[in-house]
Design a protein around this motif. Sequence first.
Motif, PDB file in Angstrom:
ATOM      1  N   LEU A 178      28.104  44.607  44.102  1.00  0.00           N
ATOM      2  CA  LEU A 178      28.273  45.924  43.484  1.00  0.00           C
ATOM      3  C   LEU A 178      29.715  46.143  43.064  1.00  0.00           C
ATOM      4  O   LEU A 178      29.997  46.676  41.980  1.00  0.00           O
ATOM      5  N   VAL A 179      30.646  45.730  43.904  1.00  0.00           N
ATOM      6  CA  VAL A 179      32.067  45.915  43.592  1.00  0.00           C
ATOM      7  C   VAL A 179      32.511  44.987  42.471  1.00  0.00           C
ATOM      8  O   VAL A 179      33.167  45.428  41.506  1.00  0.00           O
ATOM      9  N   ASP A 180      32.151  43.712  42.569  1.00  0.00           N
ATOM     10  CA  ASP A 180      32.711  42.712  41.656  1.00  0.00           C
ATOM     11  C   ASP A 180      32.083  42.710  40.275  1.00  0.00           C
ATOM     12  O   ASP A 180      32.771  42.424  39.282  1.00  0.00           O
ATOM     13  N   THR A 181      30.787  42.988  40.177  1.00  0.00           N
ATOM     14  CA  THR A 181      30.119  42.866  38.878  1.00  0.00           C
ATOM     15  C   THR A 181      29.270  44.082  38.498  1.00  0.00           C
ATOM     16  O   THR A 181      29.418  44.617  37.398  1.00  0.00           O
ATOM     17  N   LEU A 182      28.402  44.518  39.369  1.00  0.00           N
ATOM     18  CA  LEU A 182      27.409  45.521  38.972  1.00  0.00           C
ATOM     19  C   LEU A 182      28.015  46.899  38.763  1.00  0.00           C
ATOM     20  O   LEU A 182      27.543  47.660  37.904  1.00  0.00           O
ATOM     21  N   GLY A 183      29.039  47.251  39.524  1.00  0.00           N
ATOM     22  CA  GLY A 183      29.608  48.590  39.442  1.00  0.00           C
ATOM     23  C   GLY A 183      30.789  48.721  38.523  1.00  0.00           C
ATOM     24  O   GLY A 183      31.554  49.695  38.617  1.00  0.00           O
TER      25      GLY A 183
END
Length: 379
Positions: A178-183
Amino acid sequence: MHDPIVTFVARLFQWLGRGIGFAFGIVLWPFMRFGRWLSGRGLLLKTGFGALAIVLLCLYGYFFYVTQWWTNFNPDYPVAWINAADTTAAGDPVQPAPEAQAPTNEVTAAASCKPSAIAAVSADLVDFNVNQNAWISSMLVSKLGLFGIDWRRTPFFDNKAAFQLGINQVMRRTTTELVDTLGRVRGTSQIDQNLQDARTALAWNEDAWYIGWRGPTRPTPSVYRDAIRKLRAFNASLEKCQATFDARADNLMQFLDRIASDIGSTSDILRARIEASNAGWFDMRADDRFWFAYGQLYAYYGILVATRSDFAAVIAERNLTTLWTRMQKQLRNSLDVQPWIISNGSESSSFFPSHLATMGFSLLQVRSNIVEIRSVLDR
């Protein structure tokens, strides 16, 4: 003359009784010696040790209760997120319900975006681990063990802890993605602070108590509760269209790669244990391996159902609905394997089943489905 078979059975039970009595004698011997020593001491010393014994009895009694009763355990928990007709991606604008729409002579309702099911399910799973149930690994009795023996080295009271750690492994992986790509947009925009705080919280030591080697510290459940708040704060911002969820096909493909890698690593752990022992019902380490893997499957079932909701547009566009539905069904079926006692016998044994092999097959089956979906996305 006595029947030889009856005589043999009688002697067998006699030997078993003596063996059990001998084992109990070994366990109780230190306590009996201590009791005899304490009987000749003063009232103050007896009172102190009596109070300590009562405290320990209460602690171990509570520990027994929380390890044996699993509150709100339900393999069908993500059913509310299953909606095959949904084609809206997380973060996309959504139309308000008809009753919430403003009349033509009033100001139009404020914009609203679809929240992330992945973030919501993650928050619910952490809540399940530390609020609906006690977090076993950081409890004092968990650290004390059975008379100093690590619970993982015994056949007692470690299944729920292993199950919780399996879920937590998935939560750490999910918040990292979530932190690195999705968010964030294409991995170049600013990191969402709520997601970053959630990832940092879930990276906290899993067995932290109020006092550690370096002095006073925060216990694990307290820190994990911060992760719940941050995940829900991210979703609240996303619903107000003030945060980002980048539901692109390449992000989905990368997320599935990470999940497949995580599942493959756990299947290797199971395989190593199968090769290291074939003691059947008497393998003391088989149960924690099994329930760790089960916890992973339990969590990934919810996360993959949530992923289908968040990437609904991509899944509909690439005609992945059938494959995804099949993966969900197979994953859900694997959660029906809940043996009372875990056996790690030879895979060809007629008397000692290999539950680790069964769980390993389920993991590899899920991984195979994920790889198939990933290959379709990569075309």
